[in-house]
Design a protein around this motif. Structure first.
Motif, PDB file in Angstrom:
ATOM      1  N   ARG A   1       5.328  51.975  32.784  1.00  0.00           N
ATOM      2  CA  ARG A   1       6.290  51.656  33.428  1.00  0.00           C
ATOM      3  C   ARG A   1       6.144  52.311  34.750  1.00  0.00           C
ATOM      4  NH1 ARG A   1      12.095  51.503  31.049  1.00  0.00           N
ATOM      5  NH2 ARG A   1      11.086  49.619  30.041  1.00  0.00           N
ATOM      6  N   GLN A   2       6.369  51.468  35.724  1.00  0.00           N
ATOM      7  CA  GLN A   2       5.952  51.972  37.177  1.00  0.00           C
ATOM      8  C   GLN A   2       7.114  51.624  38.089  1.00  0.00           C
ATOM      9  OE1 GLN A   2       1.215  50.405  36.606  1.00  0.00           O
ATOM     10  NE2 GLN A   2       2.414  49.623  38.707  1.00  0.00           N
ATOM     11  N   TRP A   3       7.464  52.555  39.106  1.00  0.00           N
ATOM     12  CA  TRP A   3       8.505  52.287  40.158  1.00  0.00           C
ATOM     13  C   TRP A   3       8.175  52.476  41.240  1.00  0.00           C
ATOM     14  CZ3 TRP A   3      12.490  56.928  38.929  1.00  0.00           C
ATOM     15  CH2 TRP A   3      11.765  58.203  38.860  1.00  0.00           C
TER      16      TRP A   3
ATOM     17  N   CYS B   1       7.647  54.305  44.524  1.00  0.00           N
ATOM     18  CA  CYS B   1       7.419  55.848  45.034  1.00  0.00           C
ATOM     19  C   CYS B   1       7.043  55.599  46.643  1.00  0.00           C
ATOM     20  CB  CYS B   1       6.694  56.556  44.049  1.00  0.00           C
ATOM     21  SG  CYS B   1       5.020  56.080  44.129  1.00  0.00           S
TER      22      CYS B   1
ATOM     23  N   CYS C   1       4.338  54.041  41.375  1.00  0.00           N
ATOM     24  CA  CYS C   1       3.777  55.385  40.594  1.00  0.00           C
ATOM     25  C   CYS C   1       4.297  55.057  39.111  1.00  0.00           C
ATOM     26  CB  CYS C   1       4.496  56.528  41.167  1.00  0.00           C
ATOM     27  SG  CYS C   1       3.928  57.033  43.070  1.00  0.00           S
ATOM     28  N   ASN C   2       3.499  55.691  38.448  1.00  0.00           N
ATOM     29  CA  ASN C   2       3.797  55.811  36.702  1.00  0.00           C
ATOM     30  C   ASN C   2       4.937  56.562  36.626  1.00  0.00           C
ATOM     31  OD1 ASN C   2       1.519  54.286  35.649  1.00  0.00           O
ATOM     32  ND2 ASN C   2       0.105  56.045  36.158  1.00  0.00           N
ATOM     33  N   CYS C   3       5.970  56.139  35.692  1.00  0.00           N
ATOM     34  CA  CYS C   3       7.120  56.948  35.587  1.00  0.00           C
ATOM     35  C   CYS C   3       7.306  56.962  34.108  1.00  0.00           C
ATOM     36  CB  CYS C   3       8.233  56.526  36.430  1.00  0.00           C
ATOM     37  SG  CYS C   3       9.001  54.806  35.808  1.00  0.00           S
ATOM     38  N   GLY C   4       6.738  56.212  33.266  1.00  0.00           N
ATOM     39  CA  GLY C   4       6.955  56.363  31.907  1.00  0.00           C
ATOM     40  C   GLY C   4       5.721  55.480  31.037  1.00  0.00           C
TER      41      GLY C   4
END
Length: 297
Positions: free
Chosen positions: A277-279, A281, A290-293
């Motif tokens: 999961r990417q959000w 940033c 960025c990778n967040c999960g």
């Protein structure tokens, strides 16, 4: 000298009044001569050197020796040598005949394992060549072995974390009728740890230690270790890092600046996949994710 009598001595284990004994039996020729027998018991003290532990003169076609944990211990390889002579003329003797060596203790089958980092399970059998005695009325007729592993490193020089995994930390050897070379047996599986590291072939050992026994015979006994050679297999790595840059297993490089949940990796041959999961940033300044999960199956 008496002519060759073909006595064929053989050692077998036996419980006598609740204590472990070894029995040497041999063939008796037809009763034409009044024969007696000298039975010499010996143990392998060092490779190629035997040590006498008992000498019997008997009219019977068998002889016993007790495994008392002192002059005869678990882990010993034992022999019996039989010579026949006539009672009327003791100087008339047959040539001495020696039994095959009998190993008294815990054996591992196979004695050496060669496995690979491929996830396959390999069966390791642990057996006792002597019967399990029950010293007290409340004790069950079993020996509990505590199992442990130790990595000896590449070519046995560089210790590290264990390279093998066992299906059990303890096994029980329960008394059973002696058959072949086994009086009690248990089995477990051994698997190589897939460590995703190119660390070469490594050697590990499996150690078994009797626990909870109060009798002298088992208390001081340490069975011989089993050596396991683990063959290293090629492995691959993939990466997702910073904003995010992707490097695949086969070395392709690309970027994924999008926001959302994505399938990063899926196997076509087994139940294995990874989602990421990417959000946002980067904010308003730049389109950066960025990778967040991460979720893996």
């Amino acid at each position: 000298k008496l002519t060759s009598l073909d006595l064929q001595p053989v050692i077998t284990p036996e419980l006598v009044q609740g204590r472990v004994h070894l029995k040497c039996t041999y063939s008796r020729p037809p009763p034409k001569l009044p024969l007696q027998y000298t039975v010499v018991w010996s143990r392998l003290a060092t490779p190629g050197k035997k040590e006498q532990i008992q000498r019997d003169t008997t009219l019977q076609s068998f002889s016993y020796v007790e495994m008392n944990g002192l002059n005869l211990k678990l882990g010993d390889t034992v022999f019996c040598t039989v010579t026949a002579f006539t009672r009327d003329a003791p100087e008339q003797q047959s040539l001495p005949e020696e039994s095959k060596g009998f190993f008294a203790g815990i054996k591992f089958l196979p004695e050496l394992l060669q496995i690979a980092e491929d996830g396959k399970e390999h069966v390791l059998t642990i057996l006792s060549t002597v019967p399990i005695a029950c010293p007290g009325h409340n004790d069950s007729c079993k020996i509990t072995l505590q199992l442990s592993t130790e990595d000896l490193g590449k070519n046995s020089r560089l210790p590290g974390p264990p390279d093998v995994a066992l299906s059990a930390c303890q096994v029980d050897l329960r008394r059973a009728p002696c058959a072949g070379s086994s009086c009690a047996a248990a089995a477990l599986t051994v698997t190589a740890v897939t460590d995703f590291a190119r660390d070469g072939n490594r050697v590990s050992r499996i150690r078994a230690e009797p626990v909870g026994r109060r009798d002298l015979l088992w208390r001081a006994y340490a069975p011989k270790d089993v050596k396991v050679t683990v063959r290293d297999l090629p492995t691959g790595n993939c990466y997702s890092f910073t904003d995010p840059h992707i490097i695949t297993f086969d070395g392709w490089r690309y970027n994924n600046y999008k926001i959302g949940t994505f399938l990063l990796c899926r196997s076509v041959s087994r139940a294995f996949e990874v989602h990421v999961r990417q959000w946002d940033c980067g904010g308003h300044r730049s389109a950066t994710a960025c990778n967040c999960g991460v979720a893996a199956r």
